[in-house]
Scaffold this motif. Structure first.
Motif, PDB file in Angstrom:
ATOM      1  N   ALA A  64       1.038  -0.899  -0.122  1.00 38.17           N
ATOM      2  CA  ALA A  64      -0.337   0.194  -0.210  1.00 38.17           C
ATOM      3  C   ALA A  64       0.660   1.352   0.117  1.00 38.17           C
ATOM      4  CB  ALA A  64      -1.303   0.115   1.777  1.00 38.17           C
ATOM      5  N   ASP A  66       0.810   6.002  -0.757  1.00 41.92           N
ATOM      6  CA  ASP A  66       0.038   6.631  -0.177  1.00 41.92           C
ATOM      7  C   ASP A  66       0.662   7.729  -0.391  1.00 41.92           C
ATOM      8  OD1 ASP A  66      -2.178   8.548  -0.346  1.00 41.92           O
ATOM      9  OD2 ASP A  66      -2.240   8.730   2.083  1.00 41.92           O
ATOM     10  N   ILE A 130      -1.576  -1.464  -3.492  1.00 44.77           N
ATOM     11  CA  ILE A 130      -2.950  -0.446  -3.496  1.00 44.77           C
ATOM     12  C   ILE A 130      -3.002   0.899  -3.438  1.00 44.77           C
ATOM     13  CG2 ILE A 130      -4.482  -0.212  -1.456  1.00 44.77           C
ATOM     14  CD1 ILE A 130      -4.104  -2.882  -0.339  1.00 44.77           C
ATOM     15  N   THR A 131      -3.848   1.086  -4.316  1.00 52.72           N
ATOM     16  CA  THR A 131      -3.595   3.195  -3.688  1.00 52.72           C
ATOM     17  C   THR A 131      -4.758   3.254  -3.929  1.00 52.72           C
ATOM     18  OG1 THR A 131      -3.116   5.156  -5.889  1.00 52.72           O
ATOM     19  CG2 THR A 131      -3.558   2.538  -6.849  1.00 52.72           C
ATOM     20  N   ASP A 132      -5.121   4.931  -3.402  1.00 50.54           N
ATOM     21  CA  ASP A 132      -6.418   5.312  -3.077  1.00 50.54           C
ATOM     22  C   ASP A 132      -6.233   6.820  -3.728  1.00 50.54           C
ATOM     23  OD1 ASP A 132      -4.328   7.452  -2.461  1.00 50.54           O
ATOM     24  OD2 ASP A 132      -5.131   8.278  -0.593  1.00 50.54           O
ATOM     25  N   GLN A 171      -8.408   1.765  -3.455  1.00 52.41           N
ATOM     26  CA  GLN A 171      -8.696   1.430  -1.669  1.00 52.41           C
ATOM     27  C   GLN A 171      -9.299   3.329  -1.572  1.00 52.41           C
ATOM     28  OE1 GLN A 171      -7.758  -1.707   1.447  1.00 52.41           O
ATOM     29  NE2 GLN A 171      -6.256   0.457   2.240  1.00 52.41           N
ATOM     30  N   ASN A 176      -7.288   3.635   3.617  1.00 46.05           N
ATOM     31  CA  ASN A 176      -5.633   3.222   3.417  1.00 46.05           C
ATOM     32  C   ASN A 176      -4.726   4.130   4.582  1.00 46.05           C
ATOM     33  OD1 ASN A 176      -3.758   2.350   2.079  1.00 46.05           O
ATOM     34  ND2 ASN A 176      -4.073   4.214   0.465  1.00 46.05           N
ATOM     35  N   ASP A 180      -0.762   6.605   5.113  1.00 42.77           N
ATOM     36  CA  ASP A 180      -1.484   8.226   5.342  1.00 42.77           C
ATOM     37  C   ASP A 180      -0.400   8.735   5.907  1.00 42.77           C
ATOM     38  OD1 ASP A 180      -3.119  10.379   3.852  1.00 42.77           O
ATOM     39  OD2 ASP A 180      -3.960   9.908   5.949  1.00 42.77           O
TER      40      ASP A 180
END
Length: 364
Positions: A64, A66, A130-132, A171, A176, A180
């Motif tokens: 993940a 951010d 996973i990225t927002d 996501q 997340n 973050d």
């Protein structure tokens, strides 16, 4: 971040009480010994084996990432009994140039940072990325082509990711929070990683374009200042910094680029045209030279109008002189000049009837 992993920390509410007390309304913020001990205790718990797990290649791997305005972060995790458990954390602060990136480019940079930092864990293994940022989940999808409007920086990032086996998952930011938090409190990085090397390559290309068109009246600072004054370009720049929408524009050192070419504001367009036309090259060569480093709306039309209105170019323009009419000199002697005409020989027509000879003799 503590809240995200609170289910693994025993008695977390008691540990965090001194810190939560500071967040109360009308509460004076006073950092005392209890607050410091609570922070140290939370750090110890998060790094404890109840939260962190050793890397196991047999378990599913999730990465993940951010980004924030000041840093990028990544967390590599395992899924153990349908529960996400972290293996390692990583973050770094952004350089001064990277802080001027668009929001989309910063999120993409976080992905490259995470992949390059944890390359020893994920290279040769399938992992879930996973990225927002929803546009990036489409741009970096391994089984889809690139959108037509994709900046050169994102294309360079995508070529780096092509060497890995991964699946992209979008996501929401609320889900997340662990990564973050890390992106908002980054640490300084002394070593040079792949993400920094890629950014240096792109920066050198952009800096080279600025250098090629720079002159006494046209500098990087002038381009930045006039871009801020240009209403249209200022809006594009603002959208890049605040909105995570895919665009073929990129920001490098405060200057707008499109396909590695500088987007020139309206007030500087005449200056650029005069610089390119200083040696009075033709329309075709001037277009080739200008479009190599610069871009703006109707650039071809502006170049054509400038060259056509240039007096110096018009005076030496390639235009052959018209040949004067030739007057035949009067012949002096017989047979001095003979004019002959002929016609096609048709069937059933005798030669004397089809051939016509015009002979000019003597003075007639």
């Amino acid at each position: 971040m503590v809240t995200y992993y609170s289910r693994f920390i025993p008695d977390v509410s008691t540990i965090t009480y001194p810190l939560r007390k500071l967040l109360r309304k009308n509460q004076t913020f006073y950092w005392n010994k209890e607050c410091q001990q609570a922070v140290l205790k939370l750090k110890e718990e998060i790094s404890n084996d109840r939260v962190l797990v050793p890397f196991d290649p047999e378990l599913p791997v999730t990465l993940a990432t951010d980004a924030s305005p000041v840093g990028v972060a990544a967390v590599i995790t395992h899924i153990v009994d349908n529960v996400e458990k972290p293996v390692a954390f990583a973050s770094r602060s952004l350089t001064e140039a990277e802080r001027n990136y668009s929001q989309l480019d910063r999120e993409a940079l976080a992905i490259i940072f995470g992949v390059s930092h944890f390359i020893n864990y994920i290279y040769g293994w399938h992992f879930v990325l996973i990225t927002d940022n929803q546009p990036l989940s489409r741009i970096f999808h391994p089984k889809t082509g690139f959108p037509k409007m994709t900046s050169s920086r994102l294309l360079r990032y995508a070529s780096f990711l092509a060497g890995f086996d991964y699946t992209v998952k979008f996501q929401k930011g609320l889900e997340n929070q662990d990564v973050d938090c890390l992106s908002r409190t980054p640490v300084n990085q002394n070593c040079i990683s792949a993400d920094i090397s890629i950014n240096d390559e792109i920066h050198q290309v952009c800096a080279s374009a600025v250098f090629e068109i720079s002159s006494e009246n046209l500098t990087a600072d002038a381009i930045i200042q006039e871009t801020e004054k240009d209403q249209e370009l200022a809006q594009i720049k603002s959208e890049l910094l605040s909105s995570p929408v895919n665009s073929d524009y990129i920001l490098d050192s405060g200057i707008l680029f499109r396909n590695n070419r500088i987007v020139i504001p309206k007030t500087l367009q005449p200056t650029v045209l005069n610089e390119v036309h200083s040696t009075h090259i033709g329309i075709t060569k001037m277009k080739q030279l200008a479009r190599r480093y610069c871009i703006w709306k109707n650039i071809d039309k502006d170049i054509e109008n400038l060259v056509k209105s240039c007096k110096d170019c018009s005076s030496v323009k390639h235009s052959p002189a018209k040949a004067p009419l030739h007057h035949w000199d009067l012949p002096i002697n017989n047979w001095d000049r003979i004019h002959i005409d002929y016609a096609e020989i048709l069937s059933k027509i005798s030669l004397p009837n089809c051939c016509r000879c015009k002979i000019s003799m003597g003075r007639n």
